[in-house]
Design an enzyme around this catalytic site. Structure first.
Site, mmCIF file in Angstrom:
data_model
loop_
_atom_site.group_PDB
_atom_site.id
_atom_site.type_symbol
_atom_site.label_atom_id
_atom_site.label_comp_id
_atom_site.label_asym_id
_atom_site.label_seq_id
_atom_site.Cartn_x
_atom_site.Cartn_y
_atom_site.Cartn_z
ATOM 1 N N ASP A 58 0.842 -1.192 0.000
ATOM 2 C CA ASP A 58 0.000 0.000 0.000
ATOM 3 C C ASP A 58 0.882 1.247 0.000
ATOM 4 O O ASP A 58 1.748 1.395 0.864
ATOM 5 C CB ASP A 58 -0.855 -0.035 1.277
ATOM 6 C CG ASP A 58 -1.934 1.022 1.253
ATOM 7 O OD1 ASP A 58 -1.651 2.146 0.773
ATOM 8 O OD2 ASP A 58 -3.047 0.731 1.720
ATOM 9 N N CYS A 231 27.334 -5.704 -0.938
ATOM 10 C CA CYS A 231 27.465 -7.164 -0.946
ATOM 11 C C CYS A 231 28.906 -7.576 -1.223
ATOM 12 O O CYS A 231 29.410 -8.524 -0.618
ATOM 13 C CB CYS A 231 26.510 -7.787 -1.964
ATOM 14 S SG CYS A 231 24.803 -7.898 -1.344
HETATM 15 C C1 HEC Z 1 28.036 -13.064 2.007
HETATM 16 C C2 HEC Z 1 26.767 -13.239 1.356
HETATM 17 C C3 HEC Z 1 26.453 -12.385 0.155
HETATM 18 C C4 HEC Z 1 27.149 -12.256 -1.015
HETATM 19 C C5 HEC Z 1 28.479 -12.892 -1.400
HETATM 20 C C6 HEC Z 1 26.357 -11.391 -1.856
HETATM 21 N N1 HEC Z 1 25.226 -10.993 -1.204
HETATM 22 FE FE1 HEC Z 1 23.723 -9.878 -1.968
HETATM 23 N N2 HEC Z 1 22.752 -9.951 -0.190
HETATM 24 C C7 HEC Z 1 23.193 -10.608 0.929
HETATM 25 C C8 HEC Z 1 22.250 -10.419 2.002
HETATM 26 C C9 HEC Z 1 22.362 -10.998 3.408
HETATM 27 C C10 HEC Z 1 21.218 -9.606 1.488
HETATM 28 C C11 HEC Z 1 19.937 -9.134 2.195
HETATM 29 C C12 HEC Z 1 18.898 -10.225 2.166
HETATM 30 C C13 HEC Z 1 18.551 -10.656 0.755
HETATM 31 O O1 HEC Z 1 17.746 -10.007 0.075
HETATM 32 O O2 HEC Z 1 19.137 -11.638 0.279
HETATM 33 C C14 HEC Z 1 21.554 -9.353 0.096
HETATM 34 C C15 HEC Z 1 20.763 -8.601 -0.761
HETATM 35 C C16 HEC Z 1 21.047 -8.399 -2.093
HETATM 36 C C17 HEC Z 1 20.181 -7.677 -2.994
HETATM 37 C C18 HEC Z 1 18.844 -7.024 -2.655
HETATM 38 C C19 HEC Z 1 17.699 -7.936 -2.982
HETATM 39 C C20 HEC Z 1 16.363 -7.331 -2.609
HETATM 40 O O3 HEC Z 1 15.336 -7.807 -3.124
HETATM 41 O O4 HEC Z 1 16.323 -6.406 -1.819
HETATM 42 C C21 HEC Z 1 20.796 -7.694 -4.214
HETATM 43 C C22 HEC Z 1 20.284 -7.053 -5.488
HETATM 44 C C23 HEC Z 1 22.035 -8.429 -4.061
HETATM 45 N N3 HEC Z 1 22.161 -8.840 -2.764
HETATM 46 C C24 HEC Z 1 22.926 -8.682 -5.075
HETATM 47 C C25 HEC Z 1 24.175 -9.293 -4.906
HETATM 48 C C26 HEC Z 1 25.175 -9.416 -5.944
HETATM 49 C C27 HEC Z 1 24.990 -8.948 -7.367
HETATM 50 C C28 HEC Z 1 26.257 -10.021 -5.382
HETATM 51 C C29 HEC Z 1 27.610 -10.255 -5.962
HETATM 52 C C30 HEC Z 1 28.304 -9.108 -6.442
HETATM 53 C C31 HEC Z 1 25.905 -10.327 -4.014
HETATM 54 N N4 HEC Z 1 24.649 -9.851 -3.749
HETATM 55 C C32 HEC Z 1 26.728 -11.011 -3.129
HETATM 56 C C33 HEC Z 1 24.326 -11.372 1.037
HETATM 57 C C34 HEC Z 1 25.265 -11.555 0.036
#
Ligand code: HEC
Ligand code: HEC
Ligand code: HEC
Lengths: 270, 159
Positions: A58, A231
């Protein structure tokens, strides 16, 4: 990796329908190029708590709409040496910008891969004679949110073949690179472990069609590139900068992993 | 400079490097084909209480980010890896040491970070700042911390 049945148990059984009149696809069969990697793709929204999900249902409860309104106000404000506003050239934002977010990032006429931020700054500097906005400045956030709202409920529609293919390949390579002292790739967390918890964080597939998002933790808007930066930093690596060629390529590749999902036009995340 | 202080400092340096010399450096660790590390890295027994702290602390081992360990008093334990309850029933000490030093020798392609490795890494950073590392990286855990964690894991018995 867990079986997909176990993963489903870790996801909300819920449907996103903003204001009760704009249904958003948050689950879809994966695009052909993801064969062997993912069967289905999911919005990050499905991995959030009941309270956080409700905020996105919303617009009265979605804090990002304050930023969207500021962007829409700015749409018709003249700026720069040419004395022009966005509206002077593009007309009503709901018509001129409909569907634009869903196609981003894409190649410009010169064959460079541009994000929405680049297109906006190109108009500001070359067409309005105004200053460029910083990638993560307030004015840029407001405008990218306002534009994204105009593509709500429209499917991700990025072009990945032809001239875009080399950028897409580069983005894919980055996605599977294990960075930093922790040696983790995007896939380590968002492909092999979505649905699992890393400490208190419930991992999603890391899709970007909900972006820009409002993050409760920051009490503000977070851009796609800024999320990538965080990330990579969390792997104890030297990260890339928002606006860098690497993040442009990664944006295209990650966007293509979300094909089948709809643009949310301002997600809410913890 | 005061002579006494200078000599004391020199003696302390010798003591530190002597202790260091008895340790196996990250590059010199030998793994068996099954991924075990049979010899202690320090020759000193591990302290399970200190190991528990290393496992539960974010800036140290942070094992609870990915594993449930019921014996530890840490909130929000993750489930990227299997529960470690009963780990000592399933693995030998040499095997556990191998997993903590560098789990990739036991589990090919594992997402579990290597705790006693100094490189090579891709774009190594300066901790969690997002900036480039300024010099050689220290391993995530030092040799004695590895031994302490292994000693702690050896207390995780269910049978
Ligand atoms: C150590 C673990 C880890 C790695 C490695 C990692 N991420 Fe994440 N990422 C997370 C966490 C924890 C979150 C928050 C929760 C979620 O949405 O997964 C997140 C969130 C995200 C989100 C937001 C998603 C949303 O709907 O809000 C994106 C986009 C993202 N990551 C992209 C990437 C990309 C591209 C890479 C590599 C460059 C990457 N991540 C590497 C842990 C990681
Ligand atoms: C003087 C005219 C003019 C002004 C003022 C202007 N634009 Fe543009 N804009 C254009 C033109 C021309 C294009 C390129 C259209 C094309 O190539 O299809 C464009 C393209 C864009 C695009 C990419 C659209 C797409 O689908 O590729 C975006 C986004 C955009 N403008 C946003 C803005 C915003 C936001 C403002 C105000 C801050 C603004 N523009 C001001 C003329 C203008
Ligand atoms: C980023 C995630 C992550 C972190 C941090 C982590 N592990 Fe692991 N660990 C795993 C995964 C995943 C496995 C399963 C092996 C595989 O399939 O790769 C594993 C397996 C293990 C096993 C074997 C478990 C069994 O019974 O089969 C032990 C023991 C272990 N880890 C100990 C530790 C200790 C001790 C720490 C901290 C010093 C730690 N882990 C930190 C992800 C992690």
């Amino acid at each position: 990796a867990l079986s997909s049945a176990a993963l489903h148990a870790e996801m909300a059984e819920d449907e996103l329908n903003i204001n009760g009149d704009t249904p958003i696809v948050t689950k879809a069969p994966a695009a052909a190029h993801l064969e062997g990697h993912l069967d289905e793709v999911y919005s990050g929204w499905l991995f959030r708590t009941d309270d956080t999900r409700a905020m996105e249902q919303d617009d009265f409860d979605n804090p990002i709409m304050i930023y969207a309104e500021k962007g829409m106000d700015n749409w018709s404000v003249a700026d720069g040496s040419e004395g022009k506003s966005c509206a002077d050239c593009h007309g009503d934002i709901s018509e001129g910008m409909k569907g634009v977010r869903a196609t981003m990032p894409k190649l410009n006429a010169k064959g460079e891969l541009w994000s929405m931020e680049d297109y906006i700054n190109d108009c500001r500097t070359n067409r309005m004679g105004a200053e460029a906005w910083g990638w993560d400045s307030g004015a840029m956030h407001n405008m990218t949110v306002a534009l994204s709202v105009q593509s709500r409920g429209m499917p991700v529609n990025v072009k990945i073949d032809g001239d875009a293919a080399p950028f897409w390949e580069k983005g894919k390579e980055i996605y599977y690179t294990r960075y930093g002292q922790l040696e983790l790739s995007c896939a380590s967390c968002h492909e092999e472990n979505y649905g699992n918890y890393i400490r208190a964080d419930h991992l999603s597939q890391g899709q970007i069609q909900g972006f820009p998002v409002y993050r409760l933790k920051n009490a503000g808007v977070v851009s796609i590139h800024n999320r990538f930066k965080g990330c990579i930093r969390d792997t104890r690596a030297e990260t890339y900068s928002p606006g860098s060629p690497e993040f442009h390529a990664l944006e295209l590749y990650v966007a293509s992993r979300g094909m089948g999902l709809d643009i949310e036009g301002g997600g809410v995340r913890p | 400079m005061n002579r006494h202080v200078a000599w004391a400092a020199l003696a302390a340096t010798f003591a530190a490097s002597a202790a260091f010399a008895a340790e196996t450096a990250p590059m010199d660790v030998k793994f068996t084909d099954a991924g075990e590390v049979t010899d202690s890295l320090t020759g000193q027994p591990g302290d399970p209480a200190k190991g528990a702290e290393v496992a539960a602390t974010k800036s140290l081992g942070n094992c609870v980010a990915c594993h449930v360990v019921s014996a530890l008093d840490a909130a929000f334990q993750g489930n990227i890896g299997p529960e470690l309850n009963g780990a000592a029933d399933r693995w030998s000490e040499a095997q556990l040491r191998g997993i903590v030093v560098d789990a990739k020798h036991t589990f090919e392609g594992s997402v579990m970070p290597s705790m006693y490795k100094t490189g090579p890494f891709i774009r190594p950073g300066d901790g969690y700042t997002g900036k480039a590392a300024t010099g050689d990286l220290a391993p995530i855990l030092n040799a004695q911390q590895v031994e302490d964690v292994v000693a702690f894991l050896m207390t995780l018995k269910e049978e």
